[in-house]
Design a protein around this motif. Structure first.
Motif, PDB file in Angstrom:
ATOM      1  N   SER A 122       0.809  -1.227   0.000  1.00 23.78           N
ATOM      2  CA  SER A 122       0.000   0.000   0.000  1.00 23.78           C
ATOM      3  C   SER A 122       0.839   1.272   0.000  1.00 23.78           C
ATOM      4  CB  SER A 122      -0.950   0.017   1.198  1.00 23.78           C
ATOM      5  OG  SER A 122      -0.225   0.019   2.404  1.00 23.78           O
ATOM      6  N   TYR A 191      -9.482   7.644  -3.047  1.00 23.32           N
ATOM      7  CA  TYR A 191      -8.859   6.805  -4.079  1.00 23.32           C
ATOM      8  C   TYR A 191      -8.663   7.569  -5.395  1.00 23.32           C
ATOM      9  CZ  TYR A 191      -7.201   2.308  -5.833  1.00 23.32           C
ATOM     10  OH  TYR A 191      -6.421   1.287  -6.329  1.00 23.32           O
TER      11      TYR A 191
ATOM     12  N   ARG B  62     -18.050   4.151   6.318  1.00 23.14           N
ATOM     13  CA  ARG B  62     -17.100   4.663   5.314  1.00 23.14           C
ATOM     14  C   ARG B  62     -15.768   3.931   5.367  1.00 23.14           C
ATOM     15  NH1 ARG B  62     -17.144  10.950   6.508  1.00 23.14           N
ATOM     16  NH2 ARG B  62     -15.012  10.676   5.765  1.00 23.14           N
ATOM     17  N   ASN B  63     -15.127   3.780   4.199  1.00 16.93           N
ATOM     18  CA  ASN B  63     -13.720   3.371   4.090  1.00 16.93           C
ATOM     19  C   ASN B  63     -13.453   2.004   4.710  1.00 16.93           C
ATOM     20  OD1 ASN B  63     -11.130   3.982   3.140  1.00 16.93           O
ATOM     21  ND2 ASN B  63     -10.491   4.930   5.052  1.00 16.93           N
ATOM     22  N   GLY B  67      -6.168   0.948   4.904  1.00 14.11           N
ATOM     23  CA  GLY B  67      -4.821   0.572   5.321  1.00 14.11           C
ATOM     24  C   GLY B  67      -4.029  -0.179   4.288  1.00 14.11           C
ATOM     25  N   SER B  68      -3.556  -1.351   4.654  1.00 15.77           N
ATOM     26  CA  SER B  68      -2.520  -2.027   3.876  1.00 15.77           C
ATOM     27  C   SER B  68      -3.086  -2.746   2.653  1.00 15.77           C
ATOM     28  CB  SER B  68      -1.759  -3.012   4.757  1.00 15.77           C
ATOM     29  OG  SER B  68      -2.412  -4.254   4.776  1.00 15.77           O
ATOM     30  N   SER B  69      -2.162  -3.277   1.845  1.00 13.05           N
ATOM     31  CA  SER B  69      -2.567  -3.973   0.616  1.00 13.05           C
ATOM     32  C   SER B  69      -2.773  -5.464   0.853  1.00 13.05           C
ATOM     33  CB  SER B  69      -1.494  -3.788  -0.459  1.00 13.05           C
ATOM     34  OG  SER B  69      -0.313  -4.467  -0.074  1.00 13.05           O
ATOM     35  N   SER B  89     -18.190   3.140   1.423  1.00 12.40           N
ATOM     36  CA  SER B  89     -16.996   3.237   0.574  1.00 12.40           C
ATOM     37  C   SER B  89     -15.957   2.263   1.115  1.00 12.40           C
ATOM     38  CB  SER B  89     -16.440   4.662   0.565  1.00 12.40           C
ATOM     39  OG  SER B  89     -16.025   5.038   1.866  1.00 12.40           O
ATOM     40  N   GLY B  92      -9.288   1.688  -1.352  1.00 12.18           N
ATOM     41  CA  GLY B  92      -9.204   1.385  -2.791  1.00 12.18           C
ATOM     42  C   GLY B  92      -8.589   0.032  -3.077  1.00 12.18           C
ATOM     43  N   ILE B  93      -7.515  -0.306  -2.362  1.00 10.76           N
ATOM     44  CA  ILE B  93      -6.834  -1.582  -2.629  1.00 10.76           C
ATOM     45  C   ILE B  93      -7.676  -2.737  -2.097  1.00 10.76           C
ATOM     46  CG2 ILE B  93      -4.690  -2.890  -2.399  1.00 10.76           C
ATOM     47  CD1 ILE B  93      -3.186  -0.317  -1.953  1.00 10.76           C
ATOM     48  N   ARG B  96     -10.348  -3.651  -4.681  1.00 10.32           N
ATOM     49  CA  ARG B  96      -9.807  -4.422  -5.804  1.00 10.32           C
ATOM     50  C   ARG B  96      -9.486  -5.845  -5.355  1.00 10.32           C
ATOM     51  NH1 ARG B  96      -7.259  -0.754 -10.219  1.00 10.32           N
ATOM     52  NH2 ARG B  96      -6.601  -2.768 -11.020  1.00 10.32           N
ATOM     53  N   ASN B  97      -8.851  -5.967  -4.175  1.00 10.87           N
ATOM     54  CA  ASN B  97      -8.491  -7.292  -3.664  1.00 10.87           C
ATOM     55  C   ASN B  97      -9.722  -8.181  -3.501  1.00 10.87           C
ATOM     56  OD1 ASN B  97      -5.757  -6.766  -3.498  1.00 10.87           O
ATOM     57  ND2 ASN B  97      -5.798  -6.228  -1.326  1.00 10.87           N
TER      58      ASN B  97
END
Lengths: 421, 178
Positions: A122, A191, B62-63, B67-69, B89, B92-93, B96-97
């Motif tokens: 990230s 994002y 929300r959100n 944090g991490s990927s 929401s 973002g990662i 996708r994950n």
């Protein structure tokens, strides 16, 4: 039509003359960077399952940083998988135990303005400081990139964050980002692409710009960009990246923006975030006096050479308070060597620092070192979510390397301005 | 209980910024997904992992997934049998994950109206959430077509498997023609 830097980078990567926000494009990947945790141990089994081979081994960089130093059978195995996989996959750009991937990637000359890069972490957005589109992804997505050389992106809007003037003597990019976290919240970046501009940003070193881009992750931005300039050129030339083209890699005047924030750098006092979230930010004065057990200088966010220099500026001739444990994990071996050669490391050691390996360390919370129940820490790292760096009851405060150093000396959260004037 | 004696799917309701650190705690990241999943959300709700069952829904504000990927965050939810995540929401990662792993994640502006005692029916294709005990229907944003195709295949890996198989058979057909 005027285009933002993000649009120009995505247009190039997707082979189009221009792109517009909201459009879904397929980008060709110039570079795929992965570490030991999300990299080979996760993608190798998927490649085997599909009988797929890396689309281009020369465009893959593997850097070990999470499970180092390996401390048990599981972590040793994770590192071994990475070491073995690069051989079978034909990946020559392998940096084993050289430092944290986001710092090693540019320092080894792999990044250039204009590139489209996918990183399996990230904080991959750190590389945006070089005017490259560096997108952070998870490991299945990285497998897709390695198998196909492509990835889809929804073209983001651009949020401009403009800092005019000059940051104060003990104020750094970290303070600017903690301030922004407090202002915009963990999802303030929505994002979208965040781009940092203004005279105060232009005056920052490359590593300080990397801190801006790095903590774009903490506001939920997709990428954190800085338009390349002579500072970028000088850094990359020294890193052996060769000549670069900066000409077109900037946001055109008049581009449509998602938002435009303007701040005066000279007005910003050092910032501290209270435990739980990097958005719990106030000026250091508001939290001054909080007692600490540990001062931690580490991670891609807060232990690059420039971060070590900031700490040394405060520590020079001073020592951490009795009972305070000072831990320093320089972000890369190269940065550590330079810090040693120039005397910066000596100042930190004289201040009582325990020098830890050049890895993600306590920040990732994957390794041997984790904070214990009820310990109170001030840290130069990016994230202080509950349980991340240790026990759920560990209290992690965030600050700049200046503030961490000043707090270590006093044993309490302290304004570094009081120590370096 | 339903008429056939099965447990009704439960609804697990959380707030803003559910982090990947809580979904897949770092101390367990070196281990397999079964072990990570046992600690999923334990810093938020210690009984979650031991009580959640196949078909349950996880709801955030929300959100979600900040944090991490680390994709073990959505992978742990999928492993525990969570049928879908609903939130206003997402990180973002994380978003996708989740899609890459075949876990439906729906963007729904009205998740604040969902209570832990509610029973839900979720139609990811239509983008509808029906609260069966009140009859209220909430609209979700449609999942973009290229991601819906991936979800329908079960995630990115089966999606690419299909694509590679099609390419191979095309190549074979081409080969036999010459």
């Amino acid at each position: 039509m005027p285009q933002t830097l993000a649009q120009k980078l995505l247009a190039r990567a997707s082979g189009k003359a221009s792109v517009h926000p909201g459009e879904i494009v397929t980008c060709k990947v110039d570079l795929a960077m992965m570490h030991d945790s999300g990299g080979p141990r996760r993608i190798a089994p998927l490649l085997a399952e599909l009988g797929a081979k890396p689309w281009d081994p020369d465009k893959i960089v593997v850097i070990t940083d999470h499970y180092l130093p390996a401390y048990d059978d599981e972590s040793r195995n994770i590192i071994r998988i990475a070491q073995d996989w690069v051989k079978t996959a034909g990946v020559s750009r392998f940096h084993d135990n050289m430092g944290i991937c986001h710092v090693v990637l540019p320092e080894q000359g792999h990044l250039k303005p204009g590139m489209f890069v996918v990183g399996g972490d990230s904080h991959s957005c750190t590389g945006g400081a070089f005017g490259a589109y560096v997108l952070g992804v998870g490991s299945t997505e990285m497998f897709g990139v390695v198998a196909t050389g492509e990835i889809w992106v929804r073209v983001p809007q651009t949020i401009l964050v403009d800092w005019q003037g000059r940051f104060g003597a003990a104020v750094s990019a970290k303070d600017a980002m903690l301030f922004l976290c407090g202002k915009l919240g963990l999802d303030g970046g929505d994002y979208q692409a965040v781009e940092y501009t203004g005279s105060a940003v232009s005056a920052l070193s490359m590593q300080e710009r990397m801190t801006l881009s790095n903590m774009t992750a903490e506001i939920g931005g997709q990428v954190g960009l800085v338009a390349p300039d002579d500072t970028t050129r000088a850094y990359l030339a020294a890193a052996g990246a060769g000549e670069i083209d900066t000409g077109q890699w900037h946001t055109d005047p008049g581009s449509a923006l998602g938002a435009h924030h303007r701040f005066n750098a000279g007005d910003l006092p050092p910032q501290v975030a209270a435990p739980g979230s990097p958005t719990n930010t106030k000026g250091v004065g508001e939290y001054a006096g909080e007692k600490i057990d540990i001062a931690y200088i580490g991670a891609c966010t807060g232990a690059k050479l420039d971060d070590l220099r900031m700490a040394a500026k405060v520590f020079k001739g001073r020592h951490a308070a009795p009972g305070v444990r000072l831990m320093v994990a320089p972000a890369s071996r190269k940065d550590q060597k330079q810090a040693a050669d120039e005397g910066t490391l000596d100042i930190l050691i004289a201040a009582g620092a325990q020098i830890l390996p050049n890895t993600c360390g306590v920040c990732a919370g994957y390794g041997e070192y984790r904070f214990a129940e009820n310990e109170v820490i001030i840290s130069s790292t990016a994230r202080n979510f509950k349980g991340r760096m240790g026990a759920d009851s560990a209290q992690v405060w965030l600050g700049s390397p200046y503030t961490v150093a000043a707090s270590a000396i006093a044993g309490r959260i302290t304004n570094p301005m009081d120590m370096i004037g | 209980m339903t008429e056939d004696g099965k447990r009704n799917p439960r609804t697990w309701v959380y707030g803003d910024n559910v982090t990947t650190d809580s979904l897949a705690p770092g101390a367990f990241m070196k281990l397999g997904i079964a072990e990570i999943a046992r600690h999923c959300l334990e810093s938020v709700e210690p009984s979650f992992a031991s009580t959640v069952a196949r078909g349950d829904f996880v709801v955030g504000l929300r959100n979600f997934g900040a944090g991490s990927s680390r994709e073990q965050a959505p992978e742990a939810l999928r492993h525990l049998g969570v049928a879908a995540v609903l939130a206003q929401s997402y990180g973002g990662i994380f978003y996708r994950n989740a899609i890459n792993l075949g876990l439906p994640v729906l963007v729904c502006a009205d998740t604040a109206r969902i209570k832990a005692s509610d029973h839900l029916e979720v139609d990811p294709v239509a983008g509808k959430v029906r609260i069966t005990n009140s009859g209220v229907v909430l609209d979700c944003e449609p999942i973009p077509p290229h991601l819906m195709a991936m979800l329908n295949d079960g995630g990115l890996v089966p999606h690419l498997k299909k694509r590679f198989a099609a390419q191979r058979s095309e190549a074979c057909a081409g080969g036999s023609a010459t």
